[in-house]
Write an enzyme that holds these catalytic residues in place. Structure first.
Site, PDB file in Angstrom:
ATOM      1  N   SER A  31      20.550  71.982  42.465  1.00 21.08           N
ATOM      2  CA  SER A  31      19.386  71.183  43.047  1.00 21.08           C
ATOM      3  C   SER A  31      19.012  71.888  44.398  1.00 21.08           C
ATOM      4  CB  SER A  31      19.886  69.615  43.362  1.00 21.08           C
ATOM      5  OG  SER A  31      18.784  69.019  43.792  1.00 21.08           O
ATOM      6  N   ARG A  32      17.851  71.246  45.073  1.00 15.94           N
ATOM      7  CA  ARG A  32      17.458  71.719  46.347  1.00 15.94           C
ATOM      8  C   ARG A  32      18.475  71.452  47.325  1.00 15.94           C
ATOM      9  NH1 ARG A  32      12.403  73.879  46.080  1.00 15.94           N
ATOM     10  NH2 ARG A  32      11.001  73.333  44.388  1.00 15.94           N
ATOM     11  N   HIS A  41       8.009  74.860  37.173  1.00 11.59           N
ATOM     12  CA  HIS A  41       8.469  75.659  36.116  1.00 11.59           C
ATOM     13  C   HIS A  41       8.206  77.151  36.310  1.00 11.59           C
ATOM     14  CE1 HIS A  41       8.260  72.028  32.931  1.00 11.59           C
ATOM     15  NE2 HIS A  41       9.325  72.015  34.078  1.00 11.59           N
ATOM     16  N   LYS A  49       8.797  71.258  28.974  1.00  5.12           N
ATOM     17  CA  LYS A  49       7.459  71.356  28.766  1.00  5.12           C
ATOM     18  C   LYS A  49       6.790  70.294  29.589  1.00  5.12           C
ATOM     19  CE  LYS A  49       9.337  68.852  26.061  1.00  5.12           C
ATOM     20  NZ  LYS A  49      10.227  67.879  26.509  1.00  5.12           N
ATOM     21  N   ARG A  57       0.501  60.996  40.209  1.00  2.00           N
ATOM     22  CA  ARG A  57      -1.043  61.047  40.638  1.00  2.00           C
ATOM     23  C   ARG A  57      -1.116  62.145  41.567  1.00  2.00           C
ATOM     24  NH1 ARG A  57      -2.241  55.151  41.265  1.00  2.00           N
ATOM     25  NH2 ARG A  57      -4.320  55.999  42.481  1.00  2.00           N
ATOM     26  N   ASP A 114       2.063  65.509  31.101  1.00  2.00           N
ATOM     27  CA  ASP A 114       3.435  65.040  30.701  1.00  2.00           C
ATOM     28  C   ASP A 114       3.372  64.321  29.477  1.00  2.00           C
ATOM     29  OD1 ASP A 114       5.570  63.412  32.976  1.00  2.00           O
ATOM     30  OD2 ASP A 114       4.198  64.851  33.967  1.00  2.00           O
TER      31      ASP A 114
END
Length: 331
Positions: free
Chosen positions: A36-37, A79, A97, A167, A178
């Protein structure tokens, strides 16, 4: 590659958790690391899922010698960066995806994987679902005659305020990438890349699509009527209509457990995949196909070909062009 395929999971969200749980049930696969970051997030994920190593950066994960394949489970806005990092480090990649934000990014990923001789696949689990594979076989064998229309939709209403990632144009927000990627990919699976694309949409004040309708056309005369939404609850169903019958996927067409085949002059047939593994989501089919291909020395899957993923991204780009949605990553 023989023996156990060792997976590294890049990201710690819900889809990463589902994939990890499925892979851990496979006899010849192991999730050996997660990144993870932040190290705290990676450690928490590793503890929940019994993973041996937690990395506080993507770079540490792709440099891990114990990792054979990296599963990219970030939001699609990351991605390209995440998959590129893994490929440059010599890792095979399964990337969620929508494959990327746009077709330019997708082409760059495919070119990089081919240059490095590494396996790359979009995680389009629909294509690997046994029920969908059976449906595709029947259609190609002419069970419903020549396909004339594909109908598919995917939508739900959520409390997505202005600060939500759905958004945010910088994060590839909106319904299309999505949710709309599923009906578009389903139409591509059956008919290939369309010759014409029309679309209309309701846009948010930020400029992302909230509700989108698409009409795809082929020179054969076939059409696809598709829709996606984050402001309305859709049936999430699909129908394939041919000259001699039709196939109905009444719910969750993107990972179905059955469909109904209706042929002229015959009683409807309900076709299922048979009993499946209990407690698995269906994402395990992705891991199984990756392992098969990598062991065989293949750099892409014939079931989820890279040219198909590129074609889907071109269609998604065309839809966005028609409805006036642009992301900062577009150029």
């Amino acid at each position: 590659m023989g023996g156990t395929v060792r997976w590294g999971v890049l990201a710690t969200g819900g889809i990463a958790a589902t994939f990890t749980a499925d892979v851990q049930r496979l006899p010849d696969a192991e999730v050996v690391a997660v990144a993870s970051r932040t190290e705290a997030s990676a450690r928490a994920f590793a503890e929940r899922h019994g993973i041996g190593r937690a990395h506080g950066s993507w770079a540490e994960l792709v440099a891990d010698d114990e990792v054979d394949v990296v599963y990219v489970a970030t939001p699609h806005s990351a991605h390209h960066a995440a998959a590129s990092l893994a490929l440059r480090a010599g890792k095979h990649v399964l990337c969620e995806k929508a494959f990327t934000l746009n077709s330019r990014e997708a082409k760059e990923l495919v070119a990089l994987a081919r240059e490095r001789g590494l396996f790359l696949m979009e995680a389009m689990w629909t294509y690997l679902n046994p029920v969908v594979r059976r449906l595709t076989e029947l259609v190609r064998d002419g069970a419903i005659g020549e396909v004339r229309t594909v109908q598919a939709d995917f939508g739900f209403a959520g409390d997505f305020g202005p600060g939500h990632r759905l958004r945010d144009p910088a994060l590839g927000g909106g319904a299309l990438l999505d949710l709309g990627v599923y009906p578009v990919s389903f139409a591509h699976l059956l008919l290939g890349e369309p010759d014409r694309v029309r679309a209309d949409a309701l846009l948010s004040p930020e400029g992302v699509d909230l509700n989108t309708g698409m009409l795809l056309g082929w020179d054969s005369g076939a059409t696809a009527l598709l829709s996606c939404s984050i402001v309305g609850h859709h049936p999430t169903a699909a129908t394939v209509i041919g000259t001699a019958g039709r196939i109905d996927l009444p719910r969750d067409f993107f990972h179905p457990d059955h469909f109904v085949l209706r042929r002229a002059g015959a009683e409807p047939e309900t076709i299922t995949s048979g009993p499946g593994p209990r407690g698995l989501s269906g994402m395990q089919y992705e891991a199984v196909e990756v392992a098969r291909a990598v062991r065989a020395g293949e750099t892409e899957s014939p079931l989820v070909p890279l040219e198909g993923s590129l074609a889907v991204m071109r269609t998604l780009d065309a839809v966005r062009d028609r409805i006036g949605v642009r992301y900062p990553a577009d150029r």
